[in-house]
Design a protein around this motif. Structure first.
Motif, PDB file in Angstrom:
ATOM      1  N   SER A 100       0.824  -1.213   0.000  1.00  0.00           N
ATOM      2  CA  SER A 100       0.000   0.000   0.000  1.00  0.00           C
ATOM      3  C   SER A 100       0.857   1.263   0.000  1.00  0.00           C
ATOM      4  O   SER A 100       0.528   2.241  -0.682  1.00  0.00           O
ATOM      5  N   ILE A 101       1.958   1.249   0.736  1.00  0.00           N
ATOM      6  CA  ILE A 101       2.870   2.393   0.726  1.00  0.00           C
ATOM      7  C   ILE A 101       3.492   2.565  -0.655  1.00  0.00           C
ATOM      8  O   ILE A 101       3.579   3.682  -1.176  1.00  0.00           O
ATOM      9  N   GLY A 102       3.923   1.466  -1.263  1.00  0.00           N
ATOM     10  CA  GLY A 102       4.540   1.531  -2.582  1.00  0.00           C
ATOM     11  C   GLY A 102       3.594   2.026  -3.654  1.00  0.00           C
ATOM     12  O   GLY A 102       3.977   2.825  -4.517  1.00  0.00           O
ATOM     13  N   ILE A 103       2.342   1.567  -3.613  1.00  0.00           N
ATOM     14  CA  ILE A 103       1.368   2.021  -4.612  1.00  0.00           C
ATOM     15  C   ILE A 103       1.033   3.496  -4.424  1.00  0.00           C
ATOM     16  O   ILE A 103       0.966   4.253  -5.401  1.00  0.00           O
ATOM     17  N   SER A 104       0.872   3.923  -3.186  1.00  0.00           N
ATOM     18  CA  SER A 104       0.557   5.337  -2.955  1.00  0.00           C
ATOM     19  C   SER A 104       1.731   6.236  -3.345  1.00  0.00           C
ATOM     20  O   SER A 104       1.523   7.312  -3.923  1.00  0.00           O
ATOM     21  N   LEU A 105       2.961   5.811  -3.059  1.00  0.00           N
ATOM     22  CA  LEU A 105       4.119   6.601  -3.479  1.00  0.00           C
ATOM     23  C   LEU A 105       4.279   6.608  -4.991  1.00  0.00           C
ATOM     24  O   LEU A 105       4.650   7.631  -5.574  1.00  0.00           O
ATOM     25  N   SER A 106       3.982   5.491  -5.634  1.00  0.00           N
ATOM     26  CA  SER A 106       4.069   5.434  -7.098  1.00  0.00           C
ATOM     27  C   SER A 106       3.086   6.404  -7.739  1.00  0.00           C
ATOM     28  O   SER A 106       3.437   7.110  -8.691  1.00  0.00           O
ATOM     29  N   ILE A 107       1.879   6.458  -7.218  1.00  0.00           N
ATOM     30  CA  ILE A 107       0.885   7.387  -7.761  1.00  0.00           C
ATOM     31  C   ILE A 107       1.305   8.833  -7.506  1.00  0.00           C
ATOM     32  O   ILE A 107       1.201   9.685  -8.394  1.00  0.00           O
ATOM     33  N   ALA A 108       1.815   9.101  -6.304  1.00  0.00           N
ATOM     34  CA  ALA A 108       2.234  10.472  -5.988  1.00  0.00           C
ATOM     35  C   ALA A 108       3.402  10.912  -6.868  1.00  0.00           C
ATOM     36  O   ALA A 108       3.417  12.050  -7.363  1.00  0.00           O
ATOM     37  N   PHE A 109       4.379  10.040  -7.083  1.00  0.00           N
ATOM     38  CA  PHE A 109       5.520  10.415  -7.912  1.00  0.00           C
ATOM     39  C   PHE A 109       5.151  10.470  -9.391  1.00  0.00           C
ATOM     40  O   PHE A 109       5.727  11.248 -10.146  1.00  0.00           O
ATOM     41  N   LEU A 110       4.200   9.659  -9.812  1.00  0.00           N
ATOM     42  CA  LEU A 110       3.765   9.686 -11.202  1.00  0.00           C
ATOM     43  C   LEU A 110       3.038  10.989 -11.527  1.00  0.00           C
ATOM     44  O   LEU A 110       3.193  11.537 -12.620  1.00  0.00           O
ATOM     45  N   LEU A 111       2.295  11.494 -10.575  1.00  0.00           N
ATOM     46  CA  LEU A 111       1.576  12.745 -10.798  1.00  0.00           C
ATOM     47  C   LEU A 111       2.501  13.959 -10.797  1.00  0.00           C
ATOM     48  O   LEU A 111       2.131  15.010 -11.320  1.00  0.00           O
ATOM     49  N   ARG A 112       3.685  13.831 -10.221  1.00  0.00           N
ATOM     50  CA  ARG A 112       4.627  14.953 -10.175  1.00  0.00           C
ATOM     51  C   ARG A 112       5.497  15.059 -11.416  1.00  0.00           C
ATOM     52  O   ARG A 112       6.220  16.030 -11.568  1.00  0.00           O
ATOM     53  N   ILE A 113       5.444  14.072 -12.290  1.00  0.00           N
ATOM     54  CA  ILE A 113       6.262  14.104 -13.502  1.00  0.00           C
ATOM     55  C   ILE A 113       5.621  15.046 -14.506  1.00  0.00           C
ATOM     56  O   ILE A 113       4.440  14.938 -14.811  1.00  0.00           O
ATOM     57  N   ASP A 114       6.412  15.992 -14.990  1.00  0.00           N
ATOM     58  CA  ASP A 114       5.907  16.874 -16.029  1.00  0.00           C
ATOM     59  C   ASP A 114       6.628  16.570 -17.339  1.00  0.00           C
ATOM     60  O   ASP A 114       7.840  16.440 -17.389  1.00  0.00           O
TER      61      ASP A 114
END
Length: 79
Positions: A13-27
């Protein structure tokens, strides 16, 4: 459910939430030239590390043969 699976689900759950957060920060830049700069590729590092955390938690949940068998806290996971 044993301790190993609970820890694996927590890490998943931590890995999935961090993956989503870092994916949204990519421009993604417009044009062709910005793709050859280090700033573009440096933003993928945290995403890759969080994906590795997801893969490691799946290995831990499935008790995969490639997981580390002798780590310092292995006695906590024994049932």
């Amino acid at each position: 459910m044993d301790k190993r699976k609970i820890i694996a689900l927590l890490l998943l759950s931590i890995g999935i939430s961090l993956s989503i957060a870092f994916l949204l920060r990519i421009d993604f830049p417009h044009g062709f030239a910005p793709y050859f700069k280090w700033e573009y590729y440096n933003q993928f590092g945290p995403l890759i590390i969080s994906i590795e955390l997801v893969i490691a938690s799946i290995y831990l949940f499935n008790e995969h043969i490639k997981q580390i068998l002798h780590w310092p806290f292995s006695d906590l996971l024994r049932c």
